[in-house]
Design an enzyme around this catalytic site. Structure first.
Site, PDB file in Angstrom:
ATOM      1  N   GLY A  42      54.343  50.336  11.745  1.00 14.90           N
ATOM      2  CA  GLY A  42      55.508  50.035  12.567  1.00 14.90           C
ATOM      3  C   GLY A  42      56.651  49.514  11.719  1.00 14.90           C
ATOM      4  O   GLY A  42      56.560  48.428  11.149  1.00 14.90           O
ATOM      5  N   HIS A  80      90.567  33.514   3.741  1.00 14.91           N
ATOM      6  CA  HIS A  80      90.359  34.254   2.489  1.00 14.91           C
ATOM      7  C   HIS A  80      89.875  33.309   1.411  1.00 14.91           C
ATOM      8  O   HIS A  80      90.430  32.211   1.281  1.00 14.91           O
ATOM      9  CB  HIS A  80      91.669  34.903   2.037  1.00 14.91           C
ATOM     10  CG  HIS A  80      91.536  35.600   0.720  1.00 14.91           C
ATOM     11  ND1 HIS A  80      90.909  36.819   0.610  1.00 14.91           N
ATOM     12  CD2 HIS A  80      91.901  35.226  -0.532  1.00 14.91           C
ATOM     13  CE1 HIS A  80      90.908  37.187  -0.669  1.00 14.91           C
ATOM     14  NE2 HIS A  80      91.503  36.228  -1.381  1.00 14.91           N
ATOM     15  N   LYS A 120      61.802  33.185   9.475  1.00 13.29           N
ATOM     16  CA  LYS A 120      63.047  32.941   8.731  1.00 13.29           C
ATOM     17  C   LYS A 120      62.815  31.967   7.580  1.00 13.29           C
ATOM     18  O   LYS A 120      63.464  32.054   6.528  1.00 13.29           O
ATOM     19  CB  LYS A 120      64.145  32.424   9.668  1.00 13.29           C
ATOM     20  CG  LYS A 120      65.035  33.533  10.196  1.00 13.29           C
ATOM     21  CD  LYS A 120      64.452  34.301  11.356  1.00 13.29           C
ATOM     22  CE  LYS A 120      63.969  35.661  11.091  1.00 13.29           C
ATOM     23  NZ  LYS A 120      63.372  36.320  12.280  1.00 13.29           N
TER      24      LYS A 120
HETATM   25  P1  FAD Z   1      57.372  32.759  24.142  1.00 16.18           P
HETATM   26  O1  FAD Z   1      58.197  32.242  23.045  1.00 16.18           O
HETATM   27  O2  FAD Z   1      56.294  33.710  23.837  1.00 16.18           O
HETATM   28  O3  FAD Z   1      56.759  31.471  24.855  1.00 16.18           O
HETATM   29  C1  FAD Z   1      55.828  31.563  25.888  1.00 16.18           C
HETATM   30  C2  FAD Z   1      55.021  30.286  25.929  1.00 16.18           C
HETATM   31  O4  FAD Z   1      54.250  30.286  27.118  1.00 16.18           O
HETATM   32  C3  FAD Z   1      54.022  30.157  24.776  1.00 16.18           C
HETATM   33  O5  FAD Z   1      54.057  28.836  24.271  1.00 16.18           O
HETATM   34  C4  FAD Z   1      52.679  30.431  25.432  1.00 16.18           C
HETATM   35  O6  FAD Z   1      51.591  29.730  24.818  1.00 16.18           O
HETATM   36  C5  FAD Z   1      52.922  29.863  26.824  1.00 16.18           C
HETATM   37  N1  FAD Z   1      52.051  30.411  27.865  1.00 16.18           N
HETATM   38  C6  FAD Z   1      51.722  31.706  28.117  1.00 16.18           C
HETATM   39  N2  FAD Z   1      50.946  31.788  29.218  1.00 16.18           N
HETATM   40  C7  FAD Z   1      50.809  30.517  29.682  1.00 16.18           C
HETATM   41  C8  FAD Z   1      50.144  29.947  30.795  1.00 16.18           C
HETATM   42  N3  FAD Z   1      49.504  30.706  31.689  1.00 16.18           N
HETATM   43  N4  FAD Z   1      50.186  28.610  30.944  1.00 16.18           N
HETATM   44  C9  FAD Z   1      50.850  27.819  30.051  1.00 16.18           C
HETATM   45  N5  FAD Z   1      51.502  28.294  28.989  1.00 16.18           N
HETATM   46  C10 FAD Z   1      51.488  29.625  28.817  1.00 16.18           C
HETATM   47  N6  FAD Z   1      63.686  36.736  18.488  1.00 16.18           N
HETATM   48  C11 FAD Z   1      64.934  36.457  18.100  1.00 16.18           C
HETATM   49  O7  FAD Z   1      65.829  36.385  18.941  1.00 16.18           O
HETATM   50  N7  FAD Z   1      65.247  36.247  16.778  1.00 16.18           N
HETATM   51  C12 FAD Z   1      64.308  36.314  15.819  1.00 16.18           C
HETATM   52  O8  FAD Z   1      64.612  36.119  14.641  1.00 16.18           O
HETATM   53  C13 FAD Z   1      62.975  36.618  16.187  1.00 16.18           C
HETATM   54  N8  FAD Z   1      62.015  36.686  15.261  1.00 16.18           N
HETATM   55  C14 FAD Z   1      60.729  36.958  15.651  1.00 16.18           C
HETATM   56  C15 FAD Z   1      59.758  37.062  14.675  1.00 16.18           C
HETATM   57  C16 FAD Z   1      58.456  37.349  15.023  1.00 16.18           C
HETATM   58  C17 FAD Z   1      57.408  37.458  13.955  1.00 16.18           C
HETATM   59  C18 FAD Z   1      58.114  37.499  16.396  1.00 16.18           C
HETATM   60  C19 FAD Z   1      56.703  37.760  16.814  1.00 16.18           C
HETATM   61  C20 FAD Z   1      59.083  37.404  17.378  1.00 16.18           C
HETATM   62  C21 FAD Z   1      60.405  37.137  17.019  1.00 16.18           C
HETATM   63  N9  FAD Z   1      61.422  37.057  17.959  1.00 16.18           N
HETATM   64  C22 FAD Z   1      62.701  36.809  17.569  1.00 16.18           C
HETATM   65  C23 FAD Z   1      61.148  37.239  19.390  1.00 16.18           C
HETATM   66  C24 FAD Z   1      61.061  35.874  20.085  1.00 16.18           C
HETATM   67  O9  FAD Z   1      60.060  35.100  19.454  1.00 16.18           O
HETATM   68  C25 FAD Z   1      60.747  36.061  21.556  1.00 16.18           C
HETATM   69  O10 FAD Z   1      61.672  36.941  22.149  1.00 16.18           O
HETATM   70  C26 FAD Z   1      60.816  34.723  22.277  1.00 16.18           C
HETATM   71  O11 FAD Z   1      59.893  33.813  21.744  1.00 16.18           O
HETATM   72  C27 FAD Z   1      60.531  34.897  23.776  1.00 16.18           C
HETATM   73  O12 FAD Z   1      60.605  33.661  24.399  1.00 16.18           O
HETATM   74  P2  FAD Z   1      59.768  33.357  25.719  1.00 16.18           P
HETATM   75  O13 FAD Z   1      60.111  31.957  26.097  1.00 16.18           O
HETATM   76  O14 FAD Z   1      59.966  34.429  26.709  1.00 16.18           O
HETATM   77  O15 FAD Z   1      58.224  33.440  25.291  1.00 16.18           O
HETATM   78  P1  NAI Z   2      59.443  46.924  17.431  1.00 19.18           P
HETATM   79  O1  NAI Z   2      59.503  47.490  18.794  1.00 19.18           O
HETATM   80  O2  NAI Z   2      60.658  46.334  16.833  1.00 19.18           O
HETATM   81  O3  NAI Z   2      58.929  48.037  16.404  1.00 19.18           O
HETATM   82  C1  NAI Z   2      57.703  48.677  16.566  1.00 19.18           C
HETATM   83  C2  NAI Z   2      57.726  49.923  15.716  1.00 19.18           C
HETATM   84  O4  NAI Z   2      56.407  50.441  15.659  1.00 19.18           O
HETATM   85  C3  NAI Z   2      58.599  51.036  16.287  1.00 19.18           C
HETATM   86  O5  NAI Z   2      59.430  51.546  15.279  1.00 19.18           O
HETATM   87  C4  NAI Z   2      57.601  52.056  16.808  1.00 19.18           C
HETATM   88  O6  NAI Z   2      58.081  53.369  16.746  1.00 19.18           O
HETATM   89  C5  NAI Z   2      56.451  51.844  15.846  1.00 19.18           C
HETATM   90  N1  NAI Z   2      55.147  52.246  16.380  1.00 19.18           N
HETATM   91  C6  NAI Z   2      54.651  51.999  17.618  1.00 19.18           C
HETATM   92  N2  NAI Z   2      53.387  52.477  17.713  1.00 19.18           N
HETATM   93  C7  NAI Z   2      53.088  53.032  16.507  1.00 19.18           C
HETATM   94  C8  NAI Z   2      51.943  53.682  15.987  1.00 19.18           C
HETATM   95  N3  NAI Z   2      50.831  53.846  16.708  1.00 19.18           N
HETATM   96  N4  NAI Z   2      51.995  54.136  14.707  1.00 19.18           N
HETATM   97  C9  NAI Z   2      53.099  53.984  13.938  1.00 19.18           C
HETATM   98  N5  NAI Z   2      54.217  53.371  14.396  1.00 19.18           N
HETATM   99  C10 NAI Z   2      54.219  52.894  15.656  1.00 19.18           C
HETATM  100  O7  NAI Z   2      58.235  45.865  17.478  1.00 19.18           O
HETATM  101  P2  NAI Z   2      57.802  44.713  16.485  1.00 19.18           P
HETATM  102  O8  NAI Z   2      58.347  44.932  15.128  1.00 19.18           O
HETATM  103  O9  NAI Z   2      56.337  44.572  16.683  1.00 19.18           O
HETATM  104  O10 NAI Z   2      58.518  43.457  17.087  1.00 19.18           O
HETATM  105  C11 NAI Z   2      58.341  43.113  18.452  1.00 19.18           C
HETATM  106  C12 NAI Z   2      59.567  42.510  19.013  1.00 19.18           C
HETATM  107  O11 NAI Z   2      59.732  41.185  18.528  1.00 19.18           O
HETATM  108  C13 NAI Z   2      60.859  43.213  18.604  1.00 19.18           C
HETATM  109  O12 NAI Z   2      61.126  44.327  19.401  1.00 19.18           O
HETATM  110  C14 NAI Z   2      61.866  42.152  18.837  1.00 19.18           C
HETATM  111  O13 NAI Z   2      62.214  42.148  20.182  1.00 19.18           O
HETATM  112  C15 NAI Z   2      61.109  40.884  18.489  1.00 19.18           C
HETATM  113  N6  NAI Z   2      61.491  40.458  17.137  1.00 19.18           N
HETATM  114  C16 NAI Z   2      62.788  40.136  16.896  1.00 19.18           C
HETATM  115  C17 NAI Z   2      63.198  39.756  15.650  1.00 19.18           C
HETATM  116  C18 NAI Z   2      64.626  39.473  15.423  1.00 19.18           C
HETATM  117  O14 NAI Z   2      65.370  39.353  16.389  1.00 19.18           O
HETATM  118  N7  NAI Z   2      65.076  39.353  14.180  1.00 19.18           N
HETATM  119  C19 NAI Z   2      62.265  39.648  14.531  1.00 19.18           C
HETATM  120  C20 NAI Z   2      60.925  40.064  14.878  1.00 19.18           C
HETATM  121  C21 NAI Z   2      60.571  40.414  16.142  1.00 19.18           C
END
Ligand code: FAD
Ligand code: NAI
Length: 475
Positions: A190, A454, A58
């Site tokens: 993707g 508004h 973000k």
């Molecule tokens: P995580 O955030 O993955 O945290 C897990 C933690 O556990 C990590 O710190 C890891 O190092 C630690 N860990 C793992 N194994 C062990 C172990 N054995 N011992 C000790 N520590 C360990 N979601 C949204 O809702 N809004 C968004 O805008 C959004 N944007 C995203 C953008 C990107 C690029 C990505 C990749 C994801 C995004 N997500 C978003 C998804 C969101 O980040 C995840 O759903 C969320 O972080 C999950 O939370 P969690 O606590 O389950 O796991």
């Molecule tokens: P995603 O599940 O959102 O999208 C993956 C996409 O890749 C799908 O459209 C799928 O059809 C496509 N795909 C899968 N295999 C493929 C292949 N071999 N060739 C071509 N296309 C293929 O997964 P993404 O974008 O990796 O994000 C992972 C998760 O992280 C999301 O599902 C979401 O839960 C979380 N996330 C949330 C955000 C938010 O809330 N704003 C922002 C970013 C991530």
């Protein structure tokens, strides 16, 4: 000698750290183990979300949107700024600073709530009458025992078979947030949430971006009227999205990456790019957790098996967030963390999976809660729908952003709101009203009869609710 706690949380992301705070609020002695390392090797609490997910993405979306506005929209306001330049290093430094503020904020919250933090990897050692034992290895070596363990180990990016992430040319979400210069040509595989958000960042900064998507439908899980509107806007911006492709050989060379694929017409194509981001979904993290030591059941995807209450098959072990079933969203992980802490305290923690909002932070933003029109049709539910375009909203006109609409879906007989779908400015904030309405089982008429300020974008929400009854006032 093992240290004893009431609750041990493994993982300090949004699922884990929030569970730890709620458990501490409820009077438990709590420990949290997290292995994430900052650039200097110290702890970096907050997991994927804070370090390489929600927060840094973000931050970059915000920076790149400012750049886009300065380049393309300031002039219409009578503002001239000359040649606009981007200092990618400064943009990344700001992003890192925002991340660090969040890391430090969680450390502060742990101190405030007297949560013992252990920086290292947590692995199950076994179970006894005293509870479950977790070995911590890393910056700290320690053994912790507790009657209740909450696993919140999150997820990691899924790589394409045969093409591991090198984070230089083939990037996961981690490398995608650290690209040091604007790539001339950027390929993504993707067109899900990460593909669209990261593709937008680099497109705004000047990259020629192509996203290759395997499925024939754009954003298949999103209401298709909304997805089509979003696709139109992305096409206009020059974000190239190819649907229905089959990705073949990927070659990484000195000059970048070449991706061979078959397009939807069956033609063989090679796409050359400076960098490739692979965003094809994520896999649950259980590596190093040693689940077999306590007999913890995993499903075929490697996710920890839980019931609706986040209970695993082992009494006293719970799991929340990305490491279990359900949407991989930070707020879903947090809600599960709170509910589990409350269940451990004998309370009735509850997560309503029907009202978890989704947001895609592109421009226009896409946000929704509840069921889509295609889901209602598949479920055989009789519904009414109402839409209102931002084009007819005064605040949107003043903002200079009239793309998109708000769409309501309500039960044909009872008028109960079944889904709200938004594509347009500030959809991420507007969706909150719809979530509250659905939690309180509101009807479309309830929203239509509420006074909205508004001029505000939220008037489009009220008008879409009015549209369900075919009585919009401004369209
Ligand atoms: P995580 O955030 O993955 O945290 C897990 C933690 O556990 C990590 O710190 C890891 O190092 C630690 N860990 C793992 N194994 C062990 C172990 N054995 N011992 C000790 N520590 C360990 N979601 C949204 O809702 N809004 C968004 O805008 C959004 N944007 C995203 C953008 C990107 C690029 C990505 C990749 C994801 C995004 N997500 C978003 C998804 C969101 O980040 C995840 O759903 C969320 O972080 C999950 O939370 P969690 O606590 O389950 O796991
Ligand atoms: P995603 O599940 O959102 O999208 C993956 C996409 O890749 C799908 O459209 C799928 O059809 C496509 N795909 C899968 N295999 C493929 C292949 N071999 N060739 C071509 N296309 C293929 O997964 P993404 O974008 O990796 O994000 C992972 C998760 O992280 C999301 O599902 C979401 O839960 C979380 N996330 C949330 C955000 C938010 O809330 N704003 C922002 C970013 C991530």
């Amino acid at each position: 000698m093992s240290k004893s706690f009431d609750v041990v949380v493994i993982g300090g992301g949004p699922g884990g750290y929030i569970a730890a705070i709620r458990a501490a609020q409820l009077g438990f002695q709590v420990a949290c183990v997290d292995e994430w390392k900052s650039a200097t090797g110290g702890p970096a609490l907050g997991g994927t979300c804070t370090n390489v997910g929600c927060i840094p993405s973000k931050a970059l979306l915000q920076s790149s949107e400012h750049f886009d506005h300065a380049n393309h929209h300031f002039a219409e306001h009578g503002i001239s700024v000359g040649k606009v330049q981007i200092d990618v290093g400064q943009m990344l430094a700001r992003k890192d600073m925002v991340v660090k503020q969040n890391n430090d904020g969680i450390q502060y919250l742990f101190k405030k709530n007297k949560i013992a933090f252990f920086h290292g990897r947590g692995a199950f050692l076994g179970s006894s009458d005293a509870g479950h034992t977790v070995q911590v290895s890393g910056s700290v070596e320690e053994t912790l025992t507790a009657k209740h363990v909450i696993v919140a180990t999150g997820s990691s990016a899924r790589a394409l078979p045969g093409t591991p992430f090198d984070e230089v040319n083939v990037l996961s979400n981690d490398g995608a947030l650290r690209v040091g210069a604007v790539p001339k040509k950027l390929a993504l595989i993707g067109s899900g949430v990460i593909g669209l958000e990261m593709g937008s960042v680099w497109r705004r900064l000047g990259s020629d971006v192509t996203i290759l998507e395997g499925l024939p439908t754009f954003l298949g899980a999103v209401d298709q009227q909304i997805a089509k509107e979003a696709k139109k806007a992305f096409d206009k911006q020059g974000l190239k999205i190819e649907l229905g492709v089959q990705v073949g050989d990927i070659k990484v060379g000195k000059k970048g990456v070449s991706v061979a694929y078959t397009n939807a017409k069956g033609e063989a194509v090679v796409l050359d790019a400076d960098k490739l981001i692979v965003s094809i979904g994520r896999v649950p993290n259980t590596t190093g957790l040693n689940p077999v030591a306590v007999g913890l059941a995993l499903d075929e995807r490697g996710a920890i098996v839980v019931d609706g209450d986040c209970k695993t098959n082992v009494p006293g072990i719970w799991a929340v967030g990305d490491v279990v079933r359900g949407p991989m969203l930070a707020h879903k992980a947090e809600e599960e963390g709170v509910a589990v802490a409350e269940r451990i305290a004998g309370q009735h923690g509850h997560v309503n999976f029907n009202t978890i909002p989704w947001v895609i932070y592109t421009s226009p933003e896409i946000a929704w809660v509840g069921r889509t029109e295609q889901q209602l049709k598949a479920d055989g539910v009789a519904y009414k729908s109402g839409t209102f375009p931002f084009l007819a909203n005064g605040r949107a006109r003043a903002l200079g952003d009239t793309t998109g609409m708000v769409k309501f879906l309500a039960d044909a007989a009872t008028d109960e709101i079944l889904g709200v779908h938004i594509v347009g400015p500030m959809a991420s904030e507007l969706i909150a009203e719809a979530v509250v309405a659905m939690e309180f089982k509101a009807s479309a008429e309830d929203i239509a009869r509420i006074c909205h300020a508004h001029p505000s974008l939220s008037e489009a929400t009220k008008e879409a609710a009015l549209a369900v009854d075919k009585r919009t006032l401004n369209f």
